[in-house]
Design an enzyme around this catalytic site. Structure first.
Site, PDB file in Angstrom:
ATOM      1  N   LYS A 195      29.748  71.487   8.389  1.00 32.79           N
ATOM      2  CA  LYS A 195      29.338  70.230   7.750  1.00 32.79           C
ATOM      3  C   LYS A 195      28.726  70.426   6.371  1.00 32.79           C
ATOM      4  CE  LYS A 195      29.357  67.175  11.680  1.00 32.79           C
ATOM      5  NZ  LYS A 195      28.602  66.519  12.757  1.00 32.79           N
ATOM      6  N   ARG A 227      29.202  71.680  19.480  1.00 29.04           N
ATOM      7  CA  ARG A 227      30.537  71.150  19.185  1.00 29.04           C
ATOM      8  C   ARG A 227      31.031  71.809  17.898  1.00 29.04           C
ATOM      9  NH1 ARG A 227      32.861  67.393  15.922  1.00 29.04           N
ATOM     10  NH2 ARG A 227      34.580  66.174  16.766  1.00 29.04           N
TER      11      ARG A 227
HETATM   12  N1  HH2 Z   1      30.658  65.176  14.426  1.00 29.92           N
HETATM   13  C1  HH2 Z   1      31.890  64.725  14.083  1.00 29.92           C
HETATM   14  C2  HH2 Z   1      32.677  64.021  14.986  1.00 29.92           C
HETATM   15  N2  HH2 Z   1      32.248  63.774  16.228  1.00 29.92           N
HETATM   16  N3  HH2 Z   1      30.582  63.981  17.889  1.00 29.92           N
HETATM   17  C3  HH2 Z   1      29.371  64.389  18.277  1.00 29.92           C
HETATM   18  N4  HH2 Z   1      28.933  64.152  19.517  1.00 29.92           N
HETATM   19  N5  HH2 Z   1      28.538  65.088  17.415  1.00 29.92           N
HETATM   20  C4  HH2 Z   1      28.914  65.366  16.136  1.00 29.92           C
HETATM   21  O1  HH2 Z   1      28.089  65.962  15.381  1.00 29.92           O
HETATM   22  C5  HH2 Z   1      30.207  64.925  15.685  1.00 29.92           C
HETATM   23  C6  HH2 Z   1      31.022  64.222  16.621  1.00 29.92           C
HETATM   24  C7  HH2 Z   1      32.411  65.005  12.705  1.00 29.92           C
HETATM   25  O2  HH2 Z   1      33.113  66.214  12.636  1.00 29.92           O
HETATM   26  P1  HH2 Z   1      34.712  66.380  12.710  1.00 29.92           P
HETATM   27  O3  HH2 Z   1      35.254  65.829  13.976  1.00 29.92           O
HETATM   28  O4  HH2 Z   1      35.035  67.796  12.450  1.00 29.92           O
HETATM   29  O5  HH2 Z   1      35.243  65.573  11.450  1.00 29.92           O
HETATM   30  P2  HH2 Z   1      35.950  64.154  11.258  1.00 29.92           P
HETATM   31  O6  HH2 Z   1      34.960  63.113  11.657  1.00 29.92           O
HETATM   32  O7  HH2 Z   1      36.291  64.118   9.788  1.00 29.92           O
HETATM   33  O8  HH2 Z   1      37.174  64.111  12.137  1.00 29.92           O
END
Ligand code: HH2
Length: 284
Positions: A228, A262
């Site tokens: 992040k 995660r």
């Molecule tokens: N962060 C993201 C998405 N879902 N869910 C939980 N429970 N906690 C988190 O910190 C979290 C989450 C964002 O990351 P990512 O899925 O890699 O990116 P994007 O939202 O661009 O798909």
């Protein structure tokens, strides 16, 4: 800090939490996620990556069909369903671990649960869709209740708090109450402070340094620091160069009580948490 232990009930499965850190592997079936967008849009690639993450040590596979990065627009319901349902259907019967669906839409959660998912990961903490808690309860699924301030579109526009940890704790407490009032089993709920979701660098760092305070909620704690922006802000590196920063933040979070991490980089994270767990295991 010694973590409290829990047995997380996810439909017909149980996930033991607290003795060993659980790794949730991220599988984004999107064209635009901030770090793995476009890589797994093709269902067969998504299935291969899910199997690979299990082999690397993932305890849960988290499938998402909408990027919630800062400034992102919502994805229409039909498009999100088209992305995630076939992938969940294909992997749920082939992986030996629970599959979660990363969505805040009750309809997507329902179809994902029908397709074999057993956890709903709701970045809105059950606040965006009033029917979400009821869907989770009806299927006997587990739920991740995450804190967000605002919406993905607006959350990074000048987020401010009077009492950061107090406000996050209250929001999570409201989400837990909403879940339990809808009939979700108290042992099927996980809480998450939502790294990067309406937080500046100083807020994210405070969450790590005071993470053990979330244990007052009496639920297992999940944290999602993977690749992040706060890591980029500290190190001055782009998203592809944030592995070491991710590993450092994972180690810090597990030392302060995180039960589930995660992450995108399952193999290196598995090694880090195995070592931290071994250290925690001998602490008095
Ligand atoms: N962060 C993201 C998405 N879902 N869910 C939980 N429970 N906690 C988190 O910190 C979290 C989450 C964002 O990351 P990512 O899925 O890699 O990116 P994007 O939202 O661009 O798909």
């Amino acid at each position: 800090m010694k973590r409290p232990t829990f047995t997380l009930r996810c439909r017909d499965r149980e996930l033991e939490l607290g003795r060993r850190t659980a790794v949730m592997g991220v599988l984004n079936v999107t064209p635009d996620s901030f770090s793995d967008g476009g890589l797994y849009l093709e269902p067969s690639r998504a299935v291969d990556r899910a199997l690979e993450m299990v082999e690397e040590g993932a305890d849960v596979i988290d499938v998402g069909g909408e990027s919630t990065r800062p400034g992102a627009d919502p994805v229409p319901l039909e498009e999100e369903l088209r992305r995630v349902v076939p992938v969940i259907e294909a992997i749920a019967s082939r992986v030996p671990v629970p599959v979660s669906v990363d969505t805040y839409k009750a309809k997507v959660a329902k179809e994902a649960l029908e397709a074999g998912a057993s956890i709903v990961n709701d970045i809105s903490g059950l606040q965006f869709d009033p029917r979400m808690a009821e869907v989770v309860a009806r299927y006997g699924a587990a739920v991740v209740v995450m804190h967000i301030k605002g919406t993905p579109k607006t959350m990074q526009q000048d987020p401010r708090y009077d009492d950061l940890i107090g406000e996050i704790t209250q929001y999570l407490k409201d989400g837990v109450r909403r879940a339990e009032e809808a009939g979700v089993s108290p042992d099927a709920i996980v809480v998450d402070p939502g790294i990067g979701f309406g937080k500046r660098l100083e807020h994210n760092l405070t969450i790590f340094s005071r993470l053990e305070e979330l244990s007052s909620l009496g639920k297992p704690v999940l944290i999602g620091p993977s690749r992040k922006r706060f890591i980029g802000e500290i190190l001055g590196v782009e998203v592809g160069e944030r592995l070491f920063g991710t590993l450092a933040s994972v180690a810090a979070a597990v030392m302060r009580g995180a039960h589930i991490v995660r992450v995108h980089d399952v193999r290196p994270v598995r090694q880090v948490v195995d070592v931290v767990d071994a250290i925690l295991g001998v602490e008095a």
